[in-house]
Design an enzyme around this catalytic site. Sequence first.
Site, mmCIF file in Angstrom:
data_model
loop_
_atom_site.group_PDB
_atom_site.id
_atom_site.type_symbol
_atom_site.label_atom_id
_atom_site.label_comp_id
_atom_site.label_asym_id
_atom_site.label_seq_id
_atom_site.Cartn_x
_atom_site.Cartn_y
_atom_site.Cartn_z
ATOM 1 N N GLU A 191 0.839 -1.194 0.000
ATOM 2 C CA GLU A 191 0.000 0.000 0.000
ATOM 3 C C GLU A 191 0.877 1.248 0.000
ATOM 4 O O GLU A 191 1.100 1.887 1.029
ATOM 5 C CB GLU A 191 -0.959 -0.050 1.191
ATOM 6 C CG GLU A 191 -1.950 -1.204 1.005
ATOM 7 C CD GLU A 191 -2.909 -1.409 2.161
ATOM 8 O OE1 GLU A 191 -4.029 -1.866 1.912
ATOM 9 O OE2 GLU A 191 -2.540 -1.135 3.307
ATOM 10 N N HIS B 138 -14.732 -10.789 6.369
ATOM 11 C CA HIS B 138 -13.853 -11.540 7.263
ATOM 12 C C HIS B 138 -12.523 -10.805 7.394
ATOM 13 O O HIS B 138 -11.615 -11.039 6.589
ATOM 14 C CB HIS B 138 -13.564 -12.941 6.704
ATOM 15 C CG HIS B 138 -14.749 -13.853 6.706
ATOM 16 N ND1 HIS B 138 -14.757 -15.025 5.965
ATOM 17 C CD2 HIS B 138 -15.933 -13.808 7.347
ATOM 18 C CE1 HIS B 138 -15.910 -15.649 6.157
ATOM 19 N NE2 HIS B 138 -16.651 -14.929 6.987
ATOM 20 N N HIS C 55 -8.257 -8.301 0.871
ATOM 21 C CA HIS C 55 -7.433 -7.099 1.031
ATOM 22 C C HIS C 55 -6.165 -7.463 1.805
ATOM 23 O O HIS C 55 -6.196 -8.359 2.641
ATOM 24 C CB HIS C 55 -8.208 -6.019 1.777
ATOM 25 C CG HIS C 55 -9.189 -5.298 0.907
ATOM 26 N ND1 HIS C 55 -9.414 -3.949 0.999
ATOM 27 C CD2 HIS C 55 -9.980 -5.746 -0.105
ATOM 28 C CE1 HIS C 55 -10.313 -3.599 0.092
ATOM 29 N NE2 HIS C 55 -10.677 -4.664 -0.573
ATOM 30 N N GLU D 196 -9.097 3.818 0.290
ATOM 31 C CA GLU D 196 -9.074 4.007 1.745
ATOM 32 C C GLU D 196 -7.957 4.965 2.183
ATOM 33 O O GLU D 196 -7.999 5.497 3.287
ATOM 34 C CB GLU D 196 -8.946 2.661 2.464
ATOM 35 C CG GLU D 196 -7.632 1.971 2.216
ATOM 36 C CD GLU D 196 -7.449 0.707 3.051
ATOM 37 O OE1 GLU D 196 -8.170 0.518 4.027
ATOM 38 O OE2 GLU D 196 -6.561 -0.092 2.701
HETATM 39 C C1 NOJ Z 1 -8.267 -2.723 5.435
HETATM 40 C C2 NOJ Z 1 -9.074 -2.857 4.197
HETATM 41 O O1 NOJ Z 1 -8.365 -2.486 3.069
HETATM 42 C C3 NOJ Z 1 -10.320 -2.033 4.376
HETATM 43 O O2 NOJ Z 1 -11.075 -2.034 3.183
HETATM 44 C C4 NOJ Z 1 -11.095 -2.575 5.531
HETATM 45 O O3 NOJ Z 1 -12.213 -1.764 5.755
HETATM 46 C C5 NOJ Z 1 -10.259 -2.600 6.800
HETATM 47 N N1 NOJ Z 1 -9.010 -3.234 6.544
HETATM 48 C C6 NOJ Z 1 -10.943 -3.350 7.924
HETATM 49 O O4 NOJ Z 1 -11.074 -4.682 7.586
HETATM 50 CA CA CA Z 2 -6.040 -2.094 2.745
#
Ligand code: NOJ
Ligand code: CA
Length: 769
Positions: free
Chosen positions: A191, A435, A504, A529
């Site tokens: 990331e 999950h 993710h 995000e």
């Molecule tokens: C990181 C993920 O990329 C995000 O989309 C998610 O909301 C959070 N973790 C919590 O699981």
């Molecule tokens: Ca992420």
Amino acid sequence: MRKKTLFCLFMAAILALPMTMLAQKLDNAVKVQSPDGQLELSFAVVDGVPHYALDRAGKPVVLPSKMGFTLEWRDDLAHAFVLKDTKYDTFDETWEPVWGEESQIRNHYNEMLVTLEQPIGSVESMDHSTEKKATVMQIRFRLYDDGLGFRYEFPMENALVYFWVKEELTEFAMAGDHTAWWIPGDLDTQEYNYTESRLSQIRELWDGSHKDGGWPWTAFSPTGVQTAIQMKTDDGLYLNIHEAATLDFPTMHLDYDDQNRVFRAFLCPDATGYKGRVQAPFNMPWRTVMVTTSATDALASRLILNLNEPCALEDVSWIHPVKYMGVWWEMISGKSSWSYTNDFPSVKLGVTDYEHATPNANHGANNANVRRYIDFAAANGFDALLIEGWNIGWEDWYAKQKDFVFDFLTPYPDFDLPALNKYAHEKGIRLIMHHESSASTLNYERWLEKAYTLMNQYGYDAVKGGYVGTIIPFGEGHYSQPINNHYHYCITEAAKHHIMVNSHEAVRPTGLCRTWPNMIGNESAMGTEFRERINPGHTTILPFTRLQGGPMDYTPGIFETDMGKIVPWGGKMRTTICNQLGLYVTFYSPLQMAADFPEHYAQHMDAFQFIKDVAVDWDKSLYLMAEPGAYIVTARHPKLSTLNKAAEGVGTLPDGKKGVVSNATKFVYDLPDDATIEDLWHATPHDVWYVGGITDENAREVEVKLNFLKPGVKYEATIYADAKDASGIPDEHYNAQAYTITKKTVTSKSTLKLRMAPCGGFAVSLRAL
Ligand code: NOJ
Ligand code: CA
């Protein structure tokens, strides 16, 4: 005296020349060419060491580069080799992906398989039982018009059956100081924003390249980078180093030797420091070098998918594209919480009493809020809704290195799982399961079967996974062999349950979705995000790099881009509404989100119409203009066979609404909002295209020739464009929500002139009249 100084300077200059410049060609090489004859791969064993080189049109692309491995307990696979055999083959086949950027993909290559031996007695082995056999290593080279793939293969008939890899020695010797788009090498996260630089600048820019990135970060070298790395040579060639079909093996990063201009494979170690435990017969992942003469050809390349195995699933009828919304941005933006209560500083599954806990005021996944989202998603023709924070354990999930963190089964008291699923199904929406493992792969595997069974029981057919934080078992990184095996185990187990997976923070994909098309998404890069931390050019690089391995759940569609309006600490995202719309066409993903809040869309329903109308799966894709780090313009043609598949799937649930017509289907068939499935049966599809454009911080004007439309047919174009005064630059001129929507009649002879604002973009839907 003067002469001597000059001589010393001359010698110093010679020594400073990259080593690779001295060896341009391999003598006595065996060779294979791409079908169009432009790429040529040479292979030779030089003093017992395997070497390869790659040329395009007679000019070096990869200079002579070493191959092999160092091993534990045994002599290395790095010397004493002899070339025993060379076999050639050619292959030309067209295959149909379950979903993708086109309905047919041509897989056309010439192959050369070299068999190498370390003869009996030439190397030392600790394993005396095998001393009577030679050590055999094969290397399979596949030459495509758009690049090279090669992999190491270890047949069973071999002195080497079980071995532990210390290092992979594969080199990629570069022929120049190319421009590169790279993220820093890291064992735990991808990331990051991309850094654009010359290869020679990697070292000086490497520290800064960590800025604004993910967590945890675990570096391995001050010149380490990740694949896929995109490069451009001064001659205008586009090169890309990546890997394909990474199964039961660690991920390959690259360590750049800037003295010699050589990338060296760096395998992500496991907790004991080893880089792969191999049992023959075994084929390692493909190493790939994509070579194209244009940026648009790089986007059109299917090298990575082609190097993967065909679909492993007999029945794929349950796999479908998904356009979804989510109770998600509320938590990401800081407006709501994943957790239910502030009562507990520490949660123990099965012990903590949630029933008597005081709810906090802002738990996002509560019944009323989820119903609100279901209503909005259903009213706007979406297929599904993701809800995060539905299950117990979020109070202390983050950064605690907690093994028993979630059970993936028990809802919070204010999340009525059966009732919400029923409510959603009756409205024609599926819920998407969430999950988050908090990187405890151990714990996730403990619960996996029960968790998937629960999903089957209530009609969930897709799950979003997550691996935030430090991997458990401790000492493992996110991309080591055992953890890559964990991700794959989840995919194969999910397939047994007819569940589609979107993970993710898992390893970045390497085309495995061809074989396992229930792998409908991954994040594995910096996505929405990261909000205001994302660089403007980021989305113009991802299709060249991260997306080469498979679709990304980038989660576009933010309309309220000033996060300060949601929370006091929020900043301004470097994007515009039209840039967000352009992403739906730019990024291929069969799983596409409209990430913002319903109330934000409600303020711009005219622009939201594009998100409603756009399809997510295609039978044709055209990359019209592109330059990494600058801009991309893409045109896509929807695939009719999957257009309404998700909607029809809901109808097969006992409590599911029958005969739902998705909004993209309505657009393609030109049906009214209240159309029923009967209307669809009697309707004829119109020829439809969508065009999307995105730019970095520079405003751009582009001329899009519509010569891909059917000749002689009139189309209605709906153009969503940045307004003249729009800007996504967060200064006093910030104006991200300024757009115009115009309709025009066009034909294949028309050209659209479109202006993209700084950090902006555009979207166009074209429907035959
Ligand atoms: C990181 C993920 O990329 C995000 O989309 C998610 O909301 C959070 N973790 C919590 O699981
Ligand atoms: Ca992420």
